[in-house]
Design an enzyme around this catalytic site. Structure first.
Site: not given
Ligand code: PRP
Ligand code: URA
Length: 211
Positions: A106, A110, A202, A205
């Protein structure tokens, strides 16, 4: 609150494990293990409609016809990174499932998903697909990932999350009304950074220890 395509799996075991995930004092090792366990428990429900066929088996006592999973092919597709944490739990139950990967992150400003990686099994279009991601927040990542799978020709797609909010569920239901959603809990909403509240932070993380 939701229609019959949304399965909120509020089993006591799931709720208990989810509370451990929510706890900010839960360390990386335990967090990762429990994400995997939750995925396995959810998989049990998400595969409830797998077709069975009769097979001839000889028990130590006699011969008979018994049930076996029919030759339906399954693929799981984790959204990188956090979806990776759900893979092992499912493969423990369904070792023959193939695994495709979609890399999305994400954009922090944005909140729009950006694709950076994709690798699918060659026969993905013939497989029933379960897209995996612990978090369904705005729904942008899930909507994009499911569209991806449809562009590959996949016709039977399910989405498995651990935690969702109503707006994320609604976004997926509107964009992909054919897709069933499996989730362990639905939280009230998002904060200003589009994080789920109370949530679990997160997920990527916490699984990979990057913060
Ligand atoms: C997180 C999560 C989803 C997304 C959800 O990933 O694992 O993929 O955010 O958010 P949304 O419904 O608003 O799209 P992130 O982009 O943080 O990436 P990561 O898994 O690499 O930490
Ligand atoms: N992605 C995450 O990992 N946690 C949240 O709460 C939202 C998006």
């Amino acid at each position: 609150m939701f229609d019959e395509k949304v399965h909120v799996l509020d089993h006591p075991l799931l709720q208990h494990k989810l509370s451990i995930l929510r706890d900010k004092n839960t360390g990386v090792k335990e967090f990762r293990e429990i994400v995997s366990e939750v995925a396995a428990l959810e998989c049990y429900e998400a595969t409830r409609d797998l077709p069975l066929e009769d097979v001839e088996i000889e028990t130590p006592m006699t011969k008979g016809k018994f049930k076996s999973i029919a030759g339906k092919k399954l693929a799981i597709v984790p959204i990188l990174r956090a979806g990776l944490g759900m893979v092992d739990g499912i493969l423990n139950l369904i070792p023959s499932a193939k695994v495709g990967h979609i890399g999305l992150y994400r954009d922090p400003d944005t909140h729009v998903p950006v694709e950076y990686y994709c690798k699918m099994p060659s026969d993905i279009a013939e497989r029933e697909v379960i897209v995996l991601d612990p978090m369904l927040a705005t729904g942008g990542s899930a909507v994009a990932a499911i569209q991806f799978m449809k562009n590959y020709g996949c016709q039977h797609i399910k989405l498995m999350n651990i935690l969702a909010v109503p707006e994320g569920i609604q976004a997926v239901r509107e964009a992909h009304p054919d897709v069933e959603i499996y989730v362990a809990a639905v939280d009230p909403g998002l904060n200003d950074h589009a994080y789920i509240v109370p949530g679990l932070g997160d997920a990527g993380d916490r699984i990979f220890g990057t913060k």
